[in-house]
Write a protein that holds these residues in place. Sequence first.
Motif, PDB file in Angstrom:
ATOM      1  N   LEU A  34     -42.303  40.617  35.827  1.00  0.00           N
ATOM      2  CA  LEU A  34     -41.670  40.722  34.508  1.00  0.00           C
ATOM      3  C   LEU A  34     -40.167  40.459  34.617  1.00  0.00           C
ATOM      4  O   LEU A  34     -39.487  41.049  35.465  1.00  0.00           O
ATOM      5  N   GLU A  35     -39.663  39.586  33.768  1.00  0.00           N
ATOM      6  CA  GLU A  35     -38.240  39.243  33.779  1.00  0.00           C
ATOM      7  C   GLU A  35     -37.708  39.403  32.358  1.00  0.00           C
ATOM      8  O   GLU A  35     -38.297  38.896  31.410  1.00  0.00           O
ATOM      9  N   ARG A  36     -36.582  40.088  32.209  1.00  0.00           N
ATOM     10  CA  ARG A  36     -36.095  40.347  30.851  1.00  0.00           C
ATOM     11  C   ARG A  36     -35.300  39.175  30.278  1.00  0.00           C
ATOM     12  O   ARG A  36     -35.130  39.046  29.074  1.00  0.00           O
ATOM     13  N   GLY A  37     -34.797  38.290  31.128  1.00  0.00           N
ATOM     14  CA  GLY A  37     -34.060  37.127  30.648  1.00  0.00           C
ATOM     15  C   GLY A  37     -34.997  36.010  30.247  1.00  0.00           C
ATOM     16  O   GLY A  37     -36.207  36.073  30.484  1.00  0.00           O
TER      17      GLY A  37
ATOM     18  N   PHE B  17     -24.349  34.053  24.861  1.00  0.00           N
ATOM     19  CA  PHE B  17     -24.925  35.338  24.483  1.00  0.00           C
ATOM     20  C   PHE B  17     -25.927  35.117  23.367  1.00  0.00           C
ATOM     21  O   PHE B  17     -25.574  34.575  22.319  1.00  0.00           O
ATOM     22  N   ARG B  18     -27.182  35.470  23.599  1.00  0.00           N
ATOM     23  CA  ARG B  18     -28.207  35.362  22.559  1.00  0.00           C
ATOM     24  C   ARG B  18     -28.305  36.735  21.906  1.00  0.00           C
ATOM     25  O   ARG B  18     -29.023  37.625  22.372  1.00  0.00           O
ATOM     26  N   VAL B  19     -27.545  36.873  20.845  1.00  0.00           N
ATOM     27  CA  VAL B  19     -27.318  38.196  20.261  1.00  0.00           C
ATOM     28  C   VAL B  19     -28.552  38.690  19.510  1.00  0.00           C
ATOM     29  O   VAL B  19     -29.125  37.970  18.694  1.00  0.00           O
ATOM     30  N   HIS B  20     -28.951  39.904  19.792  1.00  0.00           N
ATOM     31  CA  HIS B  20     -30.052  40.544  19.068  1.00  0.00           C
ATOM     32  C   HIS B  20     -29.479  41.306  17.888  1.00  0.00           C
ATOM     33  O   HIS B  20     -28.323  41.722  17.917  1.00  0.00           O
ATOM     34  N   HIS B  21     -30.283  41.459  16.831  1.00  0.00           N
ATOM     35  CA  HIS B  21     -29.741  42.123  15.643  1.00  0.00           C
ATOM     36  C   HIS B  21     -29.535  43.623  15.830  1.00  0.00           C
ATOM     37  O   HIS B  21     -28.789  44.240  15.082  1.00  0.00           O
ATOM     38  N   ASP B  22     -30.181  44.209  16.821  1.00  0.00           N
ATOM     39  CA  ASP B  22     -29.951  45.628  17.084  1.00  0.00           C
ATOM     40  C   ASP B  22     -28.990  45.803  18.253  1.00  0.00           C
ATOM     41  O   ASP B  22     -29.116  45.117  19.269  1.00  0.00           O
ATOM     42  N   ALA B  23     -28.058  46.735  18.117  1.00  0.00           N
ATOM     43  CA  ALA B  23     -27.105  47.001  19.195  1.00  0.00           C
ATOM     44  C   ALA B  23     -27.802  47.701  20.354  1.00  0.00           C
ATOM     45  O   ALA B  23     -28.623  48.586  20.137  1.00  0.00           O
ATOM     46  N   HIS B  24     -27.478  47.301  21.569  1.00  0.00           N
ATOM     47  CA  HIS B  24     -28.058  47.983  22.731  1.00  0.00           C
ATOM     48  C   HIS B  24     -27.069  48.994  23.318  1.00  0.00           C
ATOM     49  O   HIS B  24     -27.372  49.672  24.286  1.00  0.00           O
ATOM     50  N   ILE B  25     -25.868  49.046  22.727  1.00  0.00           N
ATOM     51  CA  ILE B  25     -24.890  50.072  23.117  1.00  0.00           C
ATOM     52  C   ILE B  25     -24.657  50.934  21.876  1.00  0.00           C
ATOM     53  O   ILE B  25     -24.466  50.397  20.788  1.00  0.00           O
ATOM     54  N   VAL B  26     -24.694  52.223  22.063  1.00  0.00           N
ATOM     55  CA  VAL B  26     -24.355  53.107  20.951  1.00  0.00           C
ATOM     56  C   VAL B  26     -23.299  54.087  21.452  1.00  0.00           C
ATOM     57  O   VAL B  26     -23.438  54.668  22.529  1.00  0.00           O
ATOM     58  N   SER B  81     -24.556  55.602  24.910  1.00  0.00           N
ATOM     59  CA  SER B  81     -25.963  55.381  25.238  1.00  0.00           C
ATOM     60  C   SER B  81     -26.146  53.885  25.409  1.00  0.00           C
ATOM     61  O   SER B  81     -25.667  53.106  24.582  1.00  0.00           O
ATOM     62  N   TRP B  82     -26.810  53.526  26.446  1.00  0.00           N
ATOM     63  CA  TRP B  82     -26.836  52.125  26.844  1.00  0.00           C
ATOM     64  C   TRP B  82     -28.207  51.781  27.394  1.00  0.00           C
ATOM     65  O   TRP B  82     -28.762  52.513  28.199  1.00  0.00           O
ATOM     66  N   HIS B  83     -28.774  50.710  26.896  1.00  0.00           N
ATOM     67  CA  HIS B  83     -30.018  50.214  27.501  1.00  0.00           C
ATOM     68  C   HIS B  83     -29.963  48.693  27.479  1.00  0.00           C
ATOM     69  O   HIS B  83     -29.039  48.122  26.890  1.00  0.00           O
ATOM     70  N   TYR B  84     -30.912  48.051  28.097  1.00  0.00           N
ATOM     71  CA  TYR B  84     -30.908  46.594  28.090  1.00  0.00           C
ATOM     72  C   TYR B  84     -31.325  46.087  26.717  1.00  0.00           C
ATOM     73  O   TYR B  84     -32.121  46.715  26.032  1.00  0.00           O
ATOM     74  N   PRO B  85     -30.771  44.927  26.303  1.00  0.00           N
ATOM     75  CA  PRO B  85     -31.204  44.357  25.030  1.00  0.00           C
ATOM     76  C   PRO B  85     -32.668  43.918  25.099  1.00  0.00           C
ATOM     77  O   PRO B  85     -33.236  43.805  26.199  1.00  0.00           O
ATOM     78  N   GLU B  86     -33.249  43.689  23.930  1.00  0.00           N
ATOM     79  CA  GLU B  86     -34.644  43.241  23.884  1.00  0.00           C
ATOM     80  C   GLU B  86     -34.810  41.984  24.748  1.00  0.00           C
ATOM     81  O   GLU B  86     -33.911  41.139  24.814  1.00  0.00           O
ATOM     82  N   GLY B  87     -35.969  41.867  25.389  1.00  0.00           N
ATOM     83  CA  GLY B  87     -36.257  40.727  26.255  1.00  0.00           C
ATOM     84  C   GLY B  87     -35.904  39.401  25.598  1.00  0.00           C
ATOM     85  O   GLY B  87     -36.175  39.212  24.424  1.00  0.00           O
TER      86      GLY B  87
END
Lengths: 435, 96, 264
Positions: A34-37, B17-26, B81-87
Amino acid sequence: MNQPDVDVVVVGGGPAGSCAAIVAARAGLSVVLLERGPFPGSKNMYGGVVYPRILDELIPNWWEEAPIQRWVTRRSTMMLTDTQALTVDFRSEAWGKPPYNGATAFRPDWDHWLAGYAEAAGAQVLTDTTVVGLIRDAKGAVAGVRTDRPDGDLTARVVIACDGVNSFLAKEAGLYEHTDAKHFTLGVKETLSLPKEVIDERFAVRDRHGVDIEILGGTGKVNGGGFLYTGLDTLSVGVVLKLPKLAAQQQRPEQLVAGLKAHPAIAPLVQGAELKEYSAHLIPEAGLTMMPKMTTSGMLVAGDAAALCLAAGIWLEGVNFAMASGMYAGEAAVEAVQAGDVSENGLRGYQRRLSDTFVLKDHRKLRRAPELVLSDRVQHLYPGMIANVAERVFHVDNPHPKPGVRRILAQERKKAGVRRRDLLRDGWTGFRSFG
Amino acid sequence: MSDGTISFQERMATAEFRVHHDAHIVVDGKVCADCSTRECVVACPASLFVPTSDGGIVFNYEQCFECGTCYIVCNREGAISWHYPEGGHGVVFRRT
Amino acid sequence: MTIVACLKWVSHPGEPHDERFSGMSPADQSALEFALRQAEQTGTGVTAITVGPSGADKVLRDALACGATRAIRIEAPTTAAGTDVATAIADHIAEAQWVWCGDYSLDRGAGSVPAFIAAHLLAEQALGVIAAELHDGSVHATRRLDGGRRELLEVHAPAVVSVEGATARLRRAGLHSLRTAAGATIEVIAATTPIHQAEFMVRAYRPRARELPAPAGEGPLDRLRVLTDATTSSAARGEKTTLEPAEAAERIIRALRDWGYLTP
């Protein structure tokens, strides 16, 4: 127990993940990587040099098709003060011929290439998929991963977490005791473009031969170091910064890169080069001090996720440790699945392999090196002292006769405010680490 | 903020940067309000954290390298709070 | 009822020769999403179709992972001419009721393929749509006109609808359908009509030269004014008239001919 979806799920398509997947898939296990990029390597960044000897075991003659920029045939270690530079420079023609030694390469190319071998071995590589957590069975053993896709749970006999320096999986599994900012450095780099001929001329290399320069000092009051590597028609120049110091000194990372590029010993090398890409990444710098527990029931940790990055001054290596640990994790997973025991005990072959090879042997030997290299004395006192000694040794001050080197050493040590006791102690630590 | 040759915006424009509509940093502004050290402001290589005149912090998530520096240097429990952005989203490197 | 999504494998504008950066354009993603929604409403499936080399399978697998039920690739080079692409697609989807396309392809898009497909299928068309609502048996489409005006269309099957990017956000593929799609069958077929290379215009368009009588006028400045039309008001150059569509077309063609833009 229900049949799991796959034998092995590998999280992260970096060098560790791909090597783990190659080994497990070649042994006939069903493997998902699985790769997230959007493709393996798209999220990955490093200084710029890889030492792929360990790949001999997985991909014979890998050098014939590896996507490298240049083969490193010159290695320099440079010590900088504000106005001085002392360089130890070594070159070897042997490193420019098979089987080679080190190479400069871009990670989006290297990791993508390596993942191709995992796919060819039969692993299913799924991109654009972020793992968000672990699935555990009734007894608490890891039994798969949860992804951010709809219908996103994937159960597996063994999870190999190669999810990088932030490894949320290793943390969730409780393998890290705590996260401490002082164990990390921040790597910030600029990829600059310059015509190949200009690089060849400035760095005195030809064809596909290139240069690896490691730099001590040059990062002002922030403890760290720098690097400069030659790509085919690019340069990678950057700094590695100790996190707590960076915050405390109120200096921005890109300003420190600019400072290094403006140093009189570096400026002529990078002059006129245009910025192609700016990037940054965390480095698990503290080696053995910060390493997590590597195994728990149903799960192994490899690569940066396991803090397997060697940051020991003259040696800055990570990709080779990632590839090796991934490979050993793959082997241990195969053993465990074939024996029908994926408990912590069944997976113990991983720790044994790490301990018996360079992966942990190098780290044990060099366990004090990261701290020594980033210490205030090595960072702020010794470079000036050594550079001043060199300057006085080579400075012709006629009609005065040449002074003795030992006297210069003693005088410069006093002038720099270095206590003899500290110098001896650091020398002994260095000798035990590097000797 | 500039290193003398190019602006910081130009610097950041070199990466995709392929920006997602939801922030992954709060960021929890209440926790940040009485933080005097502000490590994130200095250390974030993408300069995503900017102090405001009223003592708060505004942040962006769009041009994030996903390095993790901010939450690791942060001294305040629960501030970031920090997580990875959506795949498939977030930074895409080419020449690193 | 057959619902078709026409998808093109395109490269990233910034990395035109790098397959790692290739995929479905945002407009095609929207088209696929509308097709999938329509199929859900009507209880049918979506056929994803592309014209291209084997690399184009990537977009078909993405479509299958998102819920398309059938995938067809017509073998052709990436440089195939738009008219031939449209003919090849139309030949294979003759029974299609709804055909969804992206408005322009990212690489060299002229937006002509959807129009040609509609012509071949003798279908209604709504092209370059900026919003679409799915109704029972029809689609309400909004098109952008000059001056901020909007055109509202109600189209009925058989119809071709081409949509702009961001008109609908493509759903995220489920993990297990992604795994299945990786091994799913893609029907690869040869085009039934010849496929030609697209001819690229490599210079700016310039109307054909025409003969003009020598301008009349006392001095050089006067003659230049006549020649360049500089002093004539724009109203004097055109004519205002109200005509039926057929007559209007006739009139436009006559004017173009008179002005030398069309050969008689």
